[in-house]
Design a protein around this motif. Structure first.
Motif, PDB file in Angstrom:
ATOM      1  N   ALA A 171      68.926 -25.959 -19.257  1.00  0.00           N
ATOM      2  CA  ALA A 171      69.952 -25.131 -18.610  1.00  0.00           C
ATOM      3  C   ALA A 171      69.876 -23.703 -19.107  1.00  0.00           C
ATOM      4  O   ALA A 171      69.549 -23.426 -20.241  1.00  0.00           O
ATOM      5  CB  ALA A 171      71.333 -25.721 -18.910  1.00  0.00           C
ATOM      6  N   GLY A 172      70.165 -22.772 -18.230  1.00  0.00           N
ATOM      7  CA  GLY A 172      70.133 -21.359 -18.603  1.00  0.00           C
ATOM      8  C   GLY A 172      69.634 -20.531 -17.442  1.00  0.00           C
ATOM      9  O   GLY A 172      68.763 -20.966 -16.705  1.00  0.00           O
ATOM     10  N   SER A 173      70.151 -19.356 -17.261  1.00  0.00           N
ATOM     11  CA  SER A 173      69.763 -18.544 -16.104  1.00  0.00           C
ATOM     12  C   SER A 173      69.556 -17.090 -16.507  1.00  0.00           C
ATOM     13  O   SER A 173      69.899 -16.191 -15.760  1.00  0.00           O
ATOM     14  CB  SER A 173      70.851 -18.643 -15.018  1.00  0.00           C
ATOM     15  N   ASP A 174      68.989 -16.873 -17.723  1.00  0.00           N
ATOM     16  CA  ASP A 174      68.809 -15.507 -18.194  1.00  0.00           C
ATOM     17  C   ASP A 174      67.426 -14.948 -17.884  1.00  0.00           C
ATOM     18  O   ASP A 174      67.070 -13.867 -18.336  1.00  0.00           O
ATOM     19  CB  ASP A 174      69.069 -15.424 -19.702  1.00  0.00           C
ATOM     20  N   GLY A 175      66.642 -15.674 -17.129  1.00  0.00           N
ATOM     21  CA  GLY A 175      65.316 -15.209 -16.760  1.00  0.00           C
ATOM     22  C   GLY A 175      64.215 -15.637 -17.718  1.00  0.00           C
ATOM     23  O   GLY A 175      63.032 -15.471 -17.402  1.00  0.00           O
ATOM     24  N   THR A 176      64.557 -16.183 -18.872  1.00  0.00           N
ATOM     25  CA  THR A 176      63.539 -16.577 -19.849  1.00  0.00           C
ATOM     26  C   THR A 176      62.656 -17.690 -19.294  1.00  0.00           C
ATOM     27  O   THR A 176      61.429 -17.662 -19.447  1.00  0.00           O
ATOM     28  CB  THR A 176      64.207 -17.031 -21.156  1.00  0.00           C
TER      29      THR A 176
END
Length: 393
Positions: free
Chosen positions: A21-26
């Motif tokens: 999960a995560g949506s910071d572009g990494t």
């Protein structure tokens, strides 16, 4: 070979496709870099990964207990082949979040490459349990089972991989290894051929397919496979040796010598870990002949070539013919002509200690000339000029 495979030789180390999960572009940057690592934009991908590593380090200074950031840094280091850092960050991630499948996978991969298959299997099993739809996890699990000599478990895991990812080249390659262990050469060849088709940059798949084609007597097809392997891994001396053998079999003398020169250059560069290589193998007078070339003429009993002759169904040579240059004969030669060329001689040896001498030569005969004499001896056309039997010694 399995340790090399687990260390990433022939296949890209980055095989993870999970997306925490995560949506910071990494995640997008990692996926993009992974896709570019095997192509012409590899250097740009590595530069971006190094920059991403620095960014993640900075973020971790502010959030040192963030398991996801540790996992992302582990993955970044993994793609960069920074093994110690990747392992350490995966370990930190798992200490904070024990069910992070990707970090289990990374640890399993790195432990397997260090020949710690038992420890690796624990992590690989857990990764597959946590994310059973990840084909790469099953592929790693199958590789580890094979490394631990567990063929039934290995085949089950690899077939699971292919049910999820039918074009997984590494799983096909390991199935080829398993088939060879089981004496199923045709099945192994089919697996290697598919692996090299699905992943054209997979050098070991080309090499192994070439090896089996060579054993089947399909020299032209084998040559094509080994040439591709050499293109992908130009520093692999064993591939160069195979090219010498195949050009010999096909009668390409000039190309054979060119490949031999490349092999000698690798030797000079310290990239050859043996003192000899097999120059060719051929049949003559109902026997198999393996020709071995020693790179250096060293010691009092120096030999350049050894032609080891095997009778059918025999594991040890029944006769050995060698082109040598021995210290004691050269001492006598120097007494007669101090400036003369080095003296060589062609000798035959049998397991009972008998010794025949077939000729002396001022200077080193070429391989082709030596081979012609060896063939004449095996045909019974060239007789020894002197013989020594065990009872005469």
């Amino acid at each position: 070979m399995l340790a090399l495979l687990l260390a990433g030789a022939g296949c890209t180390a980055g095989r993870v496709h999970s997306t925490p999960a995560g949506s910071d572009g990494t995640e997008a940057r990692l996926e993009r870099a992974q896709a570019l690592l095997r192509g012409p934009d590899r250097e740009a991908a590595l530069t971006d990964l190094e920059e991403l590593s620095r960014e993640l380090e900075a973020r971790l200074k502010e959030r040192p207990e963030d398991a996801r950031l540790h996992g992302l840094l582990a993955r970044t280091a993994f793609y960069l082949q920074w093994e110690e850092k990747a392992y350490a960050e995966a370990e930190r991630a798992l200490a904070l979040e024990p069910d992070q499948a990707e970090s289990h996978y990374i640890q399993a991969f790195l432990l397997g490459g260090q020949d710690k298959a038992g420890e690796a299997l624990v992590h690989a099993t857990r990764a597959a349990e946590l994310e059973p739809k990840q084909g790469s996890y099953w592929q790693l699990l199958g590789t580890l089972h094979l490394q631990l000599d567990q063929p039934v478990e290995a085949r089950g895991a690899l077939e699971k991989t292919l049910s999820l990812e039918p074009r997984n080249a590494q799983a096909l390659f390991v199935l080829g290894l398993l088939a060879m262990d089981e004496g199923k050469a045709d099945e192994a060849l089919e697996a290697y051929e598919k692996a090299r088709e699905y992943e054209p940059e997979f050098a070991m798949a080309h090499y192994n397919a070439g090896q089996l084609r060579h054993l089947r007597g399909e020299s032209a097809a084998a040559l094509e496979r080994f040439q591709k392997a050499a293109e992908l891994e130009p520093g692999d001396w064993r591939t160069r040796a195979k090219l010498v053998q195949l050009h010999q079999a096909l009668g390409n003398t000039e190309k054979r010598e060119a490949e031999r020169e490349e092999l000698l250059l690798l030797r000079q560069a310290g990239k050859v870990d043996k003192e000899y290589y097999v120059r060719e193998q051929f049949q003559e007078a109902g026997r198999t002949v393996m020709a071995v070339e020693n790179f250096e003429l060293e010691g009092d009993w120096a030999k350049r070539y050894e032609f080891q002759v095997f009778a059918p169904d025999q594991e040890r040579p029944t006769f050995v013919l060698s082109l040598g240059s021995y210290a004691y004969t050269n001492v006598f030669a120097r007494e007669k002509d101090p400036t003369g060329p080095r003296l060589f001689h062609l000798d035959g040896y049998t397991p009972d200690g008998a010794h025949d001498t077939y000729g002396f030569f001022n200077g080193e005969p070429s391989y082709d000339d030596t081979r012609k004499m060896v063939v004449s001896i095996l045909k019974g056309e060239l007789k020894p000029m002197s013989s020594t039997k065990p009872s005469q010694q």
